[in-house]
Design a protein around this motif. Sequence first.
Motif, PDB file in Angstrom:
ATOM      1  N   ILE A 232       0.769  -1.142   0.039  1.00 24.74           N
ATOM      2  CA  ILE A 232      -0.006  -0.071   0.009  1.00 24.74           C
ATOM      3  C   ILE A 232       0.818   1.205  -0.086  1.00 24.74           C
ATOM      4  N   SER A 233       2.008   1.155   0.646  1.00 23.63           N
ATOM      5  CA  SER A 233       2.810   2.326   0.847  1.00 23.63           C
ATOM      6  C   SER A 233       3.245   2.635  -0.537  1.00 23.63           C
ATOM      7  N   TYR A 234       3.941   1.422  -1.213  1.00 20.90           N
ATOM      8  CA  TYR A 234       4.673   1.678  -2.375  1.00 20.90           C
ATOM      9  C   TYR A 234       3.509   2.099  -3.576  1.00 20.90           C
ATOM     10  N   ALA A 235       2.579   1.843  -3.488  1.00 20.18           N
ATOM     11  CA  ALA A 235       1.410   2.423  -4.468  1.00 20.18           C
ATOM     12  C   ALA A 235       1.155   3.870  -4.111  1.00 20.18           C
ATOM     13  N   PHE A 236       0.927   4.226  -2.853  1.00 20.70           N
ATOM     14  CA  PHE A 236       0.830   5.769  -2.572  1.00 20.70           C
ATOM     15  C   PHE A 236       1.970   6.564  -3.053  1.00 20.70           C
ATOM     16  N   ILE A 237       3.264   6.013  -2.822  1.00 22.35           N
ATOM     17  CA  ILE A 237       4.326   6.608  -3.117  1.00 22.35           C
ATOM     18  C   ILE A 237       4.379   6.808  -4.726  1.00 22.35           C
ATOM     19  N   ALA A 238       4.241   5.773  -5.274  1.00 15.63           N
ATOM     20  CA  ALA A 238       4.366   5.872  -6.757  1.00 15.63           C
ATOM     21  C   ALA A 238       3.269   6.807  -7.390  1.00 15.63           C
ATOM     22  N   TRP A 239       2.073   6.821  -6.978  1.00 18.56           N
ATOM     23  CA  TRP A 239       1.126   7.635  -7.349  1.00 18.56           C
ATOM     24  C   TRP A 239       1.521   9.179  -7.069  1.00 18.56           C
ATOM     25  N   GLY A 240       1.745   9.309  -5.755  1.00 23.22           N
ATOM     26  CA  GLY A 240       2.486  10.525  -5.429  1.00 23.22           C
ATOM     27  C   GLY A 240       3.543  11.347  -6.144  1.00 23.22           C
ATOM     28  N   VAL A 242       4.243  10.509  -9.417  1.00 22.15           N
ATOM     29  CA  VAL A 242       3.571  10.591 -10.841  1.00 22.15           C
ATOM     30  C   VAL A 242       2.766  12.239 -10.983  1.00 22.15           C
ATOM     31  N   LEU A 243       2.052  12.243  -9.681  1.00 19.72           N
ATOM     32  CA  LEU A 243       1.047  13.603  -9.539  1.00 19.72           C
ATOM     33  C   LEU A 243       1.928  14.739  -9.366  1.00 19.72           C
ATOM     34  N   TYR A 244       3.034  14.509  -8.835  1.00 15.74           N
ATOM     35  CA  TYR A 244       4.026  15.503  -8.167  1.00 15.74           C
ATOM     36  C   TYR A 244       4.663  15.972  -9.529  1.00 15.74           C
ATOM     37  N   LEU A 245       5.139  15.093 -10.250  1.00  6.05           N
ATOM     38  CA  LEU A 245       5.975  15.669 -11.389  1.00  6.05           C
ATOM     39  C   LEU A 245       4.797  16.212 -12.481  1.00  6.05           C
ATOM     40  N   TRP A 246       3.614  15.521 -12.509  1.00 12.67           N
ATOM     41  CA  TRP A 246       2.490  16.185 -13.572  1.00 12.67           C
ATOM     42  C   TRP A 246       2.200  17.700 -12.849  1.00 12.67           C
ATOM     43  N   ALA A 247       1.963  17.874 -11.659  1.00 15.45           N
ATOM     44  CA  ALA A 247       1.679  19.116 -11.368  1.00 15.45           C
ATOM     45  C   ALA A 247       2.808  20.091 -11.562  1.00 15.45           C
ATOM     46  N   GLY A 248       4.068  19.579 -11.436  1.00 20.11           N
ATOM     47  CA  GLY A 248       5.105  20.261 -11.548  1.00 20.11           C
ATOM     48  C   GLY A 248       4.993  21.155 -13.044  1.00 20.11           C
ATOM     49  N   GLY A 249       4.584  19.977 -14.164  1.00 19.57           N
ATOM     50  CA  GLY A 249       4.669  20.246 -15.447  1.00 19.57           C
ATOM     51  C   GLY A 249       3.619  21.346 -15.787  1.00 19.57           C
ATOM     52  N   ILE A 250       2.348  21.402 -15.189  1.00 24.09           N
ATOM     53  CA  ILE A 250       1.512  22.263 -15.126  1.00 24.09           C
ATOM     54  C   ILE A 250       1.861  23.687 -14.792  1.00 24.09           C
ATOM     55  N   TYR A 251       2.553  23.653 -13.609  1.00 27.64           N
ATOM     56  CA  TYR A 251       2.979  24.981 -13.060  1.00 27.64           C
ATOM     57  C   TYR A 251       4.048  25.552 -14.087  1.00 27.64           C
ATOM     58  N   ALA A 252       4.848  24.458 -14.606  1.00 30.87           N
ATOM     59  CA  ALA A 252       5.957  25.183 -15.594  1.00 30.87           C
ATOM     60  C   ALA A 252       5.173  25.710 -16.899  1.00 30.87           C
ATOM     61  N   GLY A 253       4.063  25.015 -17.289  1.00 30.33           N
ATOM     62  CA  GLY A 253       3.393  25.686 -18.284  1.00 30.33           C
ATOM     63  C   GLY A 253       2.600  26.932 -18.097  1.00 30.33           C
ATOM     64  N   GLN A 254       2.288  27.183 -16.694  1.00 30.12           N
ATOM     65  CA  GLN A 254       1.794  28.464 -16.387  1.00 30.12           C
ATOM     66  C   GLN A 254       2.736  29.517 -16.308  1.00 30.12           C
TER      67      GLN A 254
END
Length: 279
Positions: A232-240, A242-254
């Motif tokens: 469960i911890s590995y799943a949360f960290i993996a999703w976190g 991916v989402l962390y880098l995805w959000a970073g890409g959105i911030y970069a676009g803004q």
Amino acid sequence: MSEPSRPPDTTASPGQPASAQVGPSSVTPQPSTAAQTSDHVPDRSAPGVAEIGEPAGSQFLPSGMSDAEVRPPARPQPSDRIWTVPNLLSMLRLAGVPLFLWLLLGPQDDIWALVVLAVSAITDWADGKLARLLDQYSRLGELLDPAADRLYILAALVGFVIRGFIPWWVAALIIGRDVLLAATLPLLRRYGYAALPVHYLGKAATFCLLYGLPMLLLAQGDYLVAQIALPISYAFIAWGLVLYLWAGGIYAGQIVWITRHAPLVPADRRPTARSLAGD
């Protein structure tokens, strides 16, 4: 999806007033209008920035449109107060960061380190709840709350890499994203931004990491609970991650949108550390 895009066309169709074509979602910076209307102040919010948080300035308002028609519903304005209940809870959370890191790396008492993380999670929920119930929003609180989240994540990542719980590159990706975004703050201030509004993907990423990292600590051992907590911890960290880098890409676009479309702000009107603190 809040990826910055070019301003939409607001040209009126034949026989239709120009103002009828303009709605809250289509209001975009119009330098010529702003130059002619002294009452209207330029907005520094890119498409996508305005929809995820309150913009850092006023919007360009087309002629004949009131300010209320284009602004989102008013939210409580943060005060300059320091000694509030939510702020005291945030300070308590910050004080727990070095304690957590010492427990993790010194005596390696994982149970007590987990208790510190649990108390931090409770106070994180409580300070936001109390800020709403007691109407104690403050500028300091808006800085302390995310700072505490980032410091707990940073401390956990560093400690887990040293203890061998996670590979170093996972920590490098998460920490590197924050370092790169922090490096853009001087650039954003030139356009009137203290920082970008927090995106919901960034909040989801922080949520995943703040649950996955403590579970990984709980998973150290040979007992049954540890064996259940590990995947469960590995799943949360993996999703976190991916989402962390995805959000970073959105911030970069803004940030790219802002630098291309937003006007520069005079040096004496740019946000500073003192102005953010209400001084």
